[in-house]
Design a protein around this motif. Structure first.
Motif, short mmCIF file in Angstrom:
data_model
loop_
_atom_site.label_atom_id
_atom_site.label_comp_id
_atom_site.label_asym_id
_atom_site.label_seq_id
_atom_site.Cartn_x
_atom_site.Cartn_y
_atom_site.Cartn_z
N TYR A 141 -16.72 7.88 -8.15
CA TYR A 141 -16.73 8.26 -6.73
C TYR A 141 -15.75 9.41 -6.46
O TYR A 141 -16.08 10.35 -5.72
N ARG B 139 1.86 1.73 -3.47
CA ARG B 139 0.71 2.24 -4.22
C ARG B 139 0.60 3.76 -4.07
O ARG B 139 0.40 4.48 -5.06
N THR C 276 -20.49 -1.28 -4.21
CA THR C 276 -19.55 -2.37 -4.42
C THR C 276 -18.14 -1.90 -4.04
O THR C 276 -17.65 -0.91 -4.58
N ALA C 277 -17.50 -2.62 -3.12
CA ALA C 277 -16.15 -2.24 -2.71
C ALA C 277 -15.27 -3.49 -2.55
O ALA C 277 -15.69 -4.45 -1.92
N PRO C 278 -14.07 -3.47 -3.15
CA PRO C 278 -13.57 -2.41 -4.02
C PRO C 278 -14.28 -2.42 -5.37
O PRO C 278 -14.79 -3.44 -5.80
N GLY C 279 -14.29 -1.24 -6.02
CA GLY C 279 -14.93 -1.11 -7.32
C GLY C 279 -13.93 -1.13 -8.44
O GLY C 279 -12.71 -1.05 -8.23
N ASP C 280 -14.43 -1.20 -9.67
CA ASP C 280 -13.54 -1.18 -10.83
C ASP C 280 -13.10 0.25 -11.12
O ASP C 280 -13.43 1.19 -10.39
N ASP C 281 -12.34 0.43 -12.20
CA ASP C 281 -11.78 1.75 -12.50
C ASP C 281 -12.87 2.81 -12.70
O ASP C 281 -12.74 3.95 -12.25
N GLU D 228 -15.97 2.81 -11.48
CA GLU D 228 -16.60 3.12 -10.19
C GLU D 228 -15.70 4.02 -9.35
O GLU D 228 -16.16 4.98 -8.72
N GLN D 229 -14.40 3.76 -9.35
CA GLN D 229 -13.47 4.59 -8.61
C GLN D 229 -13.44 6.02 -9.17
O GLN D 229 -13.40 7.00 -8.42
N PHE E 180 0.83 -1.20 0.00
CA PHE E 180 0.00 0.00 0.00
C PHE E 180 0.87 1.26 0.00
O PHE E 180 0.53 2.26 -0.64
#
Length: 363
Positions: free
Chosen positions: A306, A14, A295-300, A302-303, A11
């Motif tokens: 948000y 990241r 939905t978590a985690p979401g796809d690209d 959805e990210q 992380f």
């Protein structure tokens, strides 16, 4: 010595990469706003001095920017035989990158969708901190011209290349109606006019009225329409569509594209759209395509939706009393709003787009 948790290391890496990408986006923003990519868009290699002269900016800053862009792999650096020193080095913008980094209706262009909003959010950050502490909103004006140009241009390619095809393929009755001479279209929350222009081009017999609350957006819409050659059939007006409820203006098509989620009175505007329609007319609504449930985690996608809501759309929607919804507008939310606005049914039109849903609202 205790070994670090691999998840902590992953992380941490990241966030480092996110920081690097954020820094790179800010440098790309400088290139777009200062016209540095425009000075290089023909693909010819140029020295820092040549780029600085073309863009009318300081040479030392340009040299540093060019070196950074080459280091990041965005530009290509080369030295001609006999050249010495950083001021003689030449830089070129590959044609494939130029398409992405300059504003146009090419689907690959990211200047409006990805780059310009960075400036708007940067400007608004202190106001966002205050808003999150107090519960207040942040008006669109705070995000400035960068957000206006970026947000309004983000769907330019979609309107230019897909909108008319969607109507013809998935809404053949509406296509047939718009193909008849004398039909009228209202483009509510039209922004700088790209959707209005696309509809006027696709249907030479229609007349389009664009409505937007932003005087700055309408000024740009008039300029864009004149350049597109359809100013004789497209006109724009500054105003709030919710104020036109009850006017019974008889439009064959009323559009509300990519705006419902940040309107301060979404139900009121939907009700006005219904009343603007002629008998047998159509209300088309386009808004964010997100998962049907959280939905978590979401796809690209959805990210992206948000993050856009956190940084702009929810604060903008809360800038007036009552407030709006934010970007994450799920189909059930749309149906509930439409029902409150007096529609009998809400139909999802199955258009093939990753970022948007198209709805037909039935009066």
């Amino acid at each position: 010595m205790t070994q670090p948790d691999p998840r902590t290391l992953a992380f941490s890496l990241r966030l480092f990469r996110t920081m690097l990408a954020t820094q790179e986006m800010f440098t790309v923003y400088l290139g777009v706003r200062l016209g540095l990519y425009d000075a290089l868009r023909d693909g010819e290699p140029r020295t820092p001095g040549q780029v600085a002269a073309a863009a009318r900016v300081d040479r030392r800053y340009v040299r540093e920017w060019l070196e950074q862009q080459a280091t990041a792999g965005i530009l290509v650096a080369s030295a001609a035989p006999g050249d010495e020193g950083p001021d003689q080095r030449r830089y070129a913008l590959p044609a494939a990158h130029a398409t992405v980094l300059t504003e146009s209706d090419d689907p690959a262009s990211m200047a409006a969708l990805a780059v310009l909003p960075v400036g708007g959010i940067g400007t608004a950050l202190p106001h966002l901190l205050d808003a999150y502490r107090t519960g207040a909103g942040v008006a669109d004006e705070v995000f400035g011209d960068d957000w206006l140009h970026g947000h309004s241009g983000a769907n330019r390619a979609l309107y230019r290349h897909q909108l008319a095809g969607w109507i013809e393929t998935y809404l053949p009755d509406l296509h047939a109606r718009l193909a008849e001479p004398g039909r009228r279209v209202a483009d509510v929350a039209c922004g700088v006019g790209w959707s209005s222009i696309a509809l006027a081009r696709a249907y030479p017999g229609v007349r389009v009225t664009g409505i937007d609350i932003s005087a700055g957006a309408i000024a740009l819409a008039n300029e864009n329409t004149a350049r597109a050659g359809v100013a004789d059939r497209v006109r724009f007006t500054v105003g709030d569509a919710a104020d036109r409820a009850g006017t019974k203006e008889g439009y064959d098509l009323v559009c509300l594209f990519d705006a419902l989620h940040e309107l301060t009175d979404p139900v009121g505007v939907l009700a006005a759209c219904r009343e603007l329609c002629a008998a047998g007319g159509t209300v088309l609504l386009m808004d964010a395509k997100v998962a049907a449930t959280f939905t978590a985690p979401g796809d690209d996608v959805e990210q992206f939706q948000y993050a856009t809501s956190v940084l702009h759309c929810l604060p903008a929607a809360r800038s007036a009393q009552g407030g709006g919804h934010g970007t994450v507008l799920r189909p059930d939310h749309v149906r509930a709003m439409a029902a409150r606005a007096g529609y009998a049914a809400t139909v999802v039109v199955p258009v093939p787009d990753r970022f948007h849903r198209l709805y037909r609202l039935m009066a």
